[in-house]
Design an enzyme around this catalytic site. Structure first.
Site: not given
Ligand code: AMP
Length: 126
Positions: A110, A35, A104, A112
């Site tokens: 995804h 992440d 989200q 985590h």
């Molecule tokens: P969610 O809130 O469950 O949709 O989580 C999305 C996650 O994606 C967050 O923890 C962000 O930090 C992560 N994220 C967003 N852009 C990227 C990226 N380019 N590479 C890796 N993680 C990312």
């Protein structure tokens, strides 16, 4: 109502190679990467390569092969990271956010995987 998948979301762009990622594991159906804004010393995201919006979309419509590949990949990553409490590790938490109430941010399913420190209670009760 059919699920509406946005092919411009950031994880779709990662899957197309348009944006770099720090890959942890890649299989035929699954990609895992660190992440970009970690909430714990270990914060890995596991995504299917297919166009699924969230957990219920993936669980309801993915093929058996995709489902098994995704979950075996999660297990492999957890073993690789040495965080499984069944194998001497200190434990971890898996979280999958969906939709507005689930907070989200990226509309591509995804999981985590968080670990590396005590993670506190599951949720605040507020
Ligand atoms: P969610 O809130 O469950 O949709 O989580 C999305 C996650 O994606 C967050 O923890 C962000 O930090 C992560 N994220 C967003 N852009 C990227 C990226 N380019 N590479 C890796 N993680 C990312």
């Amino acid at each position: 109502m059919p699920y509406a998948y946005d092919p411009l979301n950031i994880f779709a762009r990662i899957l197309r190679g348009e944006i770099p990622n720090k890959t942890v594991l890649e299989t035929a159906h699954t990609l895992a990467f660190h992440d970009i804004g970690p909430h714990a010393p270990v914060h890995v995201l596991v995504i299917p390569k297919g166009a699924y919006v969230n957990f219920d979309h993936f669980a309801g419509e993915a093929s058996s092969e995709e489902l098994v590949d995704f979950h075996r990949s999660c297990a492999q990553i957890i073993a690789q990271l040495g965080i499984s409490p069944g194998q001497g590790g200190a434990g971890y938490r898996t979280i999958s956010n969906a939709g507005e109430d689930g907070h989200q941010e990226v509309p591509h399913y995804h999981m985590h995987i968080l670990a590396g420190r005590p993670l506190g209670l599951m949720l605040s009760k507020a």
